[in-house]
Design a protein around this motif. Sequence first.
Motif, PDB file in Angstrom:
ATOM      1  N   GLY A 161      48.070  54.516  31.629  1.00 17.24           N
ATOM      2  CA  GLY A 161      48.913  53.684  32.490  1.00 17.24           C
ATOM      3  C   GLY A 161      49.536  54.410  33.677  1.00 17.24           C
ATOM      4  N   GLU A 162      49.380  55.750  33.749  1.00 20.59           N
ATOM      5  CA  GLU A 162      49.966  56.477  34.885  1.00 20.59           C
ATOM      6  C   GLU A 162      48.931  56.632  35.996  1.00 20.59           C
ATOM      7  OE1 GLU A 162      51.373  60.455  34.040  1.00 20.59           O
ATOM      8  OE2 GLU A 162      51.962  60.763  36.149  1.00 20.59           O
ATOM      9  N   ASP A 163      49.311  56.271  37.199  1.00 24.76           N
ATOM     10  CA  ASP A 163      48.401  56.361  38.336  1.00 24.76           C
ATOM     11  C   ASP A 163      48.308  57.823  38.799  1.00 24.76           C
ATOM     12  OD1 ASP A 163      46.943  56.137  40.632  1.00 24.76           O
ATOM     13  OD2 ASP A 163      48.157  54.536  41.521  1.00 24.76           O
ATOM     14  N   LEU A 164      47.128  58.442  38.576  1.00 20.22           N
ATOM     15  CA  LEU A 164      46.969  59.868  38.911  1.00 20.22           C
ATOM     16  C   LEU A 164      46.216  60.072  40.227  1.00 20.22           C
ATOM     17  CD1 LEU A 164      46.009  61.351  35.396  1.00 20.22           C
ATOM     18  CD2 LEU A 164      48.257  61.192  36.468  1.00 20.22           C
ATOM     19  N   THR A 165      45.947  58.971  40.929  1.00 23.80           N
ATOM     20  CA  THR A 165      45.077  59.004  42.112  1.00 23.80           C
ATOM     21  C   THR A 165      45.430  60.108  43.112  1.00 23.80           C
ATOM     22  OG1 THR A 165      44.927  56.628  41.839  1.00 23.80           O
ATOM     23  CG2 THR A 165      44.084  57.517  43.909  1.00 23.80           C
ATOM     24  N   GLY A 166      46.726  60.265  43.389  1.00 19.45           N
ATOM     25  CA  GLY A 166      47.137  61.225  44.419  1.00 19.45           C
ATOM     26  C   GLY A 166      47.113  62.672  43.953  1.00 19.45           C
ATOM     27  N   LEU A 167      46.822  62.904  42.686  1.00 15.25           N
ATOM     28  CA  LEU A 167      46.965  64.253  42.122  1.00 15.25           C
ATOM     29  C   LEU A 167      45.650  64.912  41.741  1.00 15.25           C
ATOM     30  CD1 LEU A 167      49.900  63.334  39.684  1.00 15.25           C
ATOM     31  CD2 LEU A 167      50.090  64.439  41.925  1.00 15.25           C
ATOM     32  N   ILE A 168      44.553  64.165  41.819  1.00 15.43           N
ATOM     33  CA  ILE A 168      43.317  64.660  41.192  1.00 15.43           C
ATOM     34  C   ILE A 168      42.308  65.273  42.153  1.00 15.43           C
ATOM     35  CG2 ILE A 168      43.415  63.178  39.151  1.00 15.43           C
ATOM     36  CD1 ILE A 168      41.565  61.197  40.559  1.00 15.43           C
ATOM     37  N   ARG A 169      42.642  65.363  43.445  1.00 18.07           N
ATOM     38  CA  ARG A 169      41.628  65.796  44.402  1.00 18.07           C
ATOM     39  C   ARG A 169      41.660  67.295  44.705  1.00 18.07           C
ATOM     40  NH1 ARG A 169      38.898  61.577  43.933  1.00 18.07           N
ATOM     41  NH2 ARG A 169      37.377  63.208  43.800  1.00 18.07           N
ATOM     42  N   THR A 170      42.391  68.087  43.910  1.00 18.37           N
ATOM     43  CA  THR A 170      42.470  69.521  44.205  1.00 18.37           C
ATOM     44  C   THR A 170      41.261  70.262  43.635  1.00 18.37           C
ATOM     45  OG1 THR A 170      43.634  70.061  42.158  1.00 18.37           O
ATOM     46  CG2 THR A 170      44.994  69.382  44.023  1.00 18.37           C
ATOM     47  N   GLN A 171      41.036  71.470  44.158  1.00 20.68           N
ATOM     48  CA  GLN A 171      39.941  72.319  43.671  1.00 20.68           C
ATOM     49  C   GLN A 171      40.118  72.629  42.184  1.00 20.68           C
ATOM     50  OE1 GLN A 171      37.397  72.389  46.092  1.00 20.68           O
ATOM     51  NE2 GLN A 171      37.226  74.558  45.624  1.00 20.68           N
ATOM     52  N   GLU A 172      41.376  72.905  41.814  1.00 24.97           N
ATOM     53  CA  GLU A 172      41.674  73.281  40.431  1.00 24.97           C
ATOM     54  C   GLU A 172      41.307  72.139  39.471  1.00 24.97           C
ATOM     55  OE1 GLU A 172      45.809  73.571  39.519  1.00 24.97           O
ATOM     56  OE2 GLU A 172      45.500  74.929  37.818  1.00 24.97           O
ATOM     57  N   VAL A 173      41.690  70.922  39.848  1.00 23.74           N
ATOM     58  CA  VAL A 173      41.383  69.771  38.990  1.00 23.74           C
ATOM     59  C   VAL A 173      39.867  69.524  38.987  1.00 23.74           C
ATOM     60  CG1 VAL A 173      41.721  67.288  38.686  1.00 23.74           C
ATOM     61  CG2 VAL A 173      43.666  68.734  39.277  1.00 23.74           C
ATOM     62  N   GLY A 174      39.224  69.737  40.130  1.00 22.16           N
ATOM     63  CA  GLY A 174      37.758  69.565  40.200  1.00 22.16           C
ATOM     64  C   GLY A 174      37.034  70.504  39.259  1.00 22.16           C
ATOM     65  N   MET A 175      37.483  71.730  39.218  1.00 16.24           N
ATOM     66  CA  MET A 175      36.841  72.714  38.339  1.00 16.24           C
ATOM     67  C   MET A 175      37.124  72.385  36.868  1.00 16.24           C
ATOM     68  SD  MET A 175      34.787  75.095  39.107  1.00 16.24           S
ATOM     69  CE  MET A 175      33.807  76.081  37.993  1.00 16.24           C
ATOM     70  N   ALA A 176      38.364  71.941  36.585  1.00 14.27           N
ATOM     71  CA  ALA A 176      38.700  71.547  35.205  1.00 14.27           C
ATOM     72  C   ALA A 176      37.847  70.345  34.788  1.00 14.27           C
ATOM     73  CB  ALA A 176      40.190  71.203  35.101  1.00 14.27           C
ATOM     74  N   ALA A 177      37.656  69.391  35.726  1.00 13.58           N
ATOM     75  CA  ALA A 177      36.834  68.211  35.445  1.00 13.58           C
ATOM     76  C   ALA A 177      35.400  68.631  35.135  1.00 13.58           C
ATOM     77  CB  ALA A 177      36.851  67.267  36.645  1.00 13.58           C
ATOM     78  N   SER A 178      34.908  69.576  35.913  1.00 12.03           N
ATOM     79  CA  SER A 178      33.540  70.051  35.718  1.00 12.03           C
ATOM     80  C   SER A 178      33.400  70.703  34.334  1.00 12.03           C
ATOM     81  CB  SER A 178      33.208  71.047  36.840  1.00 12.03           C
ATOM     82  OG  SER A 178      31.964  71.634  36.634  1.00 12.03           O
ATOM     83  N   THR A 179      34.435  71.429  33.903  1.00  6.57           N
ATOM     84  CA  THR A 179      34.389  72.087  32.587  1.00  6.57           C
ATOM     85  C   THR A 179      34.437  71.059  31.452  1.00  6.57           C
ATOM     86  OG1 THR A 179      35.460  74.043  33.510  1.00  6.57           O
ATOM     87  CG2 THR A 179      35.484  73.839  31.116  1.00  6.57           C
TER      88      THR A 179
END
Length: 223
Positions: A81-99
């Motif tokens: 239910g929490e809108d994370l849209t503005g927080l997920i576009r960083t390099q760090e989050v991208g690499m975590a997503a990839s992992t």
Amino acid sequence: MRLNIGIDGPVGAGKSTVADAVAARLGILHLDTGAMYRGLGLTALRRGIDVQDEQAIIDLCNSLKFTVSHEADGQHTFVDGEDLTGLIRTQEVGMAASTVSRYAEVRKAMVRLQQQLAAETDMLLDGRDICTTVLPNATAKIYLTASAEERARRRWLELQKKGSDEPFEQVLEEVKARDDQDMNRPVEPLRQAEDAVLVDSTNLNFEQVVDAILAIVEEKRHG
Ligand code: DC
């Protein structure tokens, strides 16, 4: 018949913005599937859960509710239910997503959710495994890529606009590291589906890429 379109490709190929434009021209929704993996990656980082710990990430994934909404300014991605849209576009989050996207149980949950969404309405999905796994019977399948140097250059320009002074060489290294992790993971690695049409955007501008994809969709729809 349901209109479902899949666009896969490596990081920085411009999938998200191109997919937005193509979906808008077709009057259908665009599901950014990477945002869902990013939502999981960010939640792990925030809670101090090691993204290398497969079981902990699977347990986390199974405990969360992922939802999306489509607004005038594009997709919004929610976790519990929490809108994370503005927080997920960083390099760090991208690499975590990839992992976290390497884990089979995580992929199963995400694929199931994406298939449910695509069954409900005409939709264009972009990601890494859309044409190979999520939508094996998609109306049109596209593999959008560009050289690693060109993808890094575009990313570097974007970062510069945001005031970052990250050197080009470092951005290129990050692009190559993501390619390596996404293309060489054991479960559903990024690859071009046999029946996907290759669009190489290295020497094309944005409008040319959108037009090329629209032409492919029209050809597949009407023969
Ligand atoms: O497209 P993106 O950069 O937002 O994706 C982030 C990561 O999520 C990407 O490095 C791999 C993973 N991903 C995936 O495995 N399958 C998808 N359909 C979409 C993204």
